[in-house]
Write a protein that holds these residues in place. Structure first.
Motif, PDB file in Angstrom:
ATOM      1  N   LEU A 161       0.825  -1.211   0.000  1.00  0.00           N
ATOM      2  CA  LEU A 161       0.000   0.000   0.000  1.00  0.00           C
ATOM      3  C   LEU A 161       0.861   1.263   0.000  1.00  0.00           C
ATOM      4  O   LEU A 161       0.546   2.241  -0.684  1.00  0.00           O
ATOM      5  N   ILE A 162       1.940   1.234   0.750  1.00  0.00           N
ATOM      6  CA  ILE A 162       2.861   2.378   0.776  1.00  0.00           C
ATOM      7  C   ILE A 162       3.517   2.552  -0.594  1.00  0.00           C
ATOM      8  O   ILE A 162       3.566   3.651  -1.141  1.00  0.00           O
ATOM      9  N   ASN A 163       4.024   1.443  -1.170  1.00  0.00           N
ATOM     10  CA  ASN A 163       4.710   1.518  -2.459  1.00  0.00           C
ATOM     11  C   ASN A 163       3.791   1.965  -3.588  1.00  0.00           C
ATOM     12  O   ASN A 163       4.246   2.556  -4.562  1.00  0.00           O
ATOM     13  N   LEU A 164       2.496   1.694  -3.456  1.00  0.00           N
ATOM     14  CA  LEU A 164       1.541   2.150  -4.470  1.00  0.00           C
ATOM     15  C   LEU A 164       1.035   3.565  -4.198  1.00  0.00           C
ATOM     16  O   LEU A 164       0.267   4.111  -4.977  1.00  0.00           O
ATOM     17  N   GLY A 165       1.458   4.152  -3.073  1.00  0.00           N
ATOM     18  CA  GLY A 165       1.059   5.517  -2.733  1.00  0.00           C
ATOM     19  C   GLY A 165      -0.364   5.621  -2.231  1.00  0.00           C
ATOM     20  O   GLY A 165      -0.954   6.707  -2.212  1.00  0.00           O
ATOM     21  N   ILE A 166      -0.930   4.500  -1.791  1.00  0.00           N
ATOM     22  CA  ILE A 166      -2.297   4.509  -1.281  1.00  0.00           C
ATOM     23  C   ILE A 166      -2.342   4.988   0.159  1.00  0.00           C
ATOM     24  O   ILE A 166      -3.267   5.688   0.564  1.00  0.00           O
ATOM     25  N   ILE A 167      -1.328   4.615   0.934  1.00  0.00           N
ATOM     26  CA  ILE A 167      -1.190   5.120   2.298  1.00  0.00           C
ATOM     27  C   ILE A 167       0.237   5.620   2.480  1.00  0.00           C
ATOM     28  O   ILE A 167       1.139   5.237   1.740  1.00  0.00           O
ATOM     29  N   ALA A 168       0.412   6.457   3.482  1.00  0.00           N
ATOM     30  CA  ALA A 168       1.762   6.931   3.810  1.00  0.00           C
ATOM     31  C   ALA A 168       2.393   5.998   4.812  1.00  0.00           C
ATOM     32  O   ALA A 168       3.570   5.689   4.754  1.00  0.00           O
ATOM     33  N   ASP A 169       1.568   5.520   5.767  1.00  0.00           N
ATOM     34  CA  ASP A 169       2.068   4.654   6.833  1.00  0.00           C
ATOM     35  C   ASP A 169       0.863   4.119   7.593  1.00  0.00           C
ATOM     36  O   ASP A 169      -0.057   4.874   7.866  1.00  0.00           O
ATOM     37  N   SER A 170       0.873   2.849   7.930  1.00  0.00           N
ATOM     38  CA  SER A 170      -0.293   2.280   8.605  1.00  0.00           C
ATOM     39  C   SER A 170      -0.329   2.594  10.091  1.00  0.00           C
ATOM     40  O   SER A 170      -1.300   2.249  10.759  1.00  0.00           O
ATOM     41  N   THR A 171       0.676   3.274  10.607  1.00  0.00           N
ATOM     42  CA  THR A 171       0.654   3.621  12.024  1.00  0.00           C
ATOM     43  C   THR A 171      -0.095   4.938  12.255  1.00  0.00           C
ATOM     44  O   THR A 171      -0.254   5.353  13.382  1.00  0.00           O
ATOM     45  N   THR A 172      -0.515   5.580  11.170  1.00  0.00           N
ATOM     46  CA  THR A 172      -1.238   6.850  11.330  1.00  0.00           C
ATOM     47  C   THR A 172      -2.717   6.646  11.231  1.00  0.00           C
ATOM     48  O   THR A 172      -3.214   5.656  10.811  1.00  0.00           O
TER      49      THR A 172
END
Length: 172
Positions: A161-172
């Motif tokens: 998800l991060i590499n596809l630019g869908i999320i920045a980080d799942s901890t947020t």
């Protein structure tokens, strides 16, 4: 599009696979690759053996099913992207073989095989569609939902998800 992504997309297209979850063992079988679950040391995820026309993927049967799926997809990445090496052993510790490929960037090969595995198990169009359809409040929730949908670990899906630019980080 990166070489790894293009190779994974080509394989999915070749076999008409357009729905998740994607079974890398079925893909291996269609390619004539034997997948053999084996008892391996905990630091070994899998291996790819090539001998003439035979290809065998060994996968650590003690690892979680999702990790085994990623390992098979990873080894398929080596098979499609990294020609000529008769044995590739994937471990948590680095194994250096002294041969003609020892001076090559094997870290690059591992990164390519990981990217291939992620693109094979969670193709970008399927991930984007599933993310649009998912109900979630946080990136962490989305990563969990998507991991279950694509039968991947949360960690692997988070990276995807991060590499596809869908999320920045799942901890947020």
């Amino acid at each position: 599009m990166a070489r790894s992504d293009a190779a994974a997309k080509m394989l999915l297209t070749q076999f008409g696979i357009d729905e998740a979850p994607i079974d890398p063992v079925v893909i291996a079988e269609k390619l004539g690759v034997l997948v053999v679950p084996q008892d391996m040391s905990d630091d070994v995820s899998g291996m790819l053996l090539r001998r003439g026309d035979e290809q065998v993927i060994g996968v650590n049967q003690k690892h979680h099913e999702n990790r085994q799926r990623f390992t098979v997809a990873h080894e398929l990445g080596h098979l499609r992207l990294h020609r000529g090496r008769p044995l590739i052993l994937d471990t948590d510790t680095r194994v250096n073989f002294r041969d003609t490929v020892s001076s090559m960037a094997t870290d690059r090969e591992e990164m390519e095989a990981n990217r291939f595995a992620a693109a094979l198990l969670a193709p970008e169009p399927m991930v984007r569609r599933a993310a649009r359809e998912a109900e979630f409040r946080t990136a962490q929730q989305l990563a969990l939902i998507m991991a279950r949908r694509f039968e991947m670990s949360e960690v692997a899906m988070n990276y995807r998800l991060i590499n596809l630019g869908i999320i920045a980080d799942s901890t947020t």
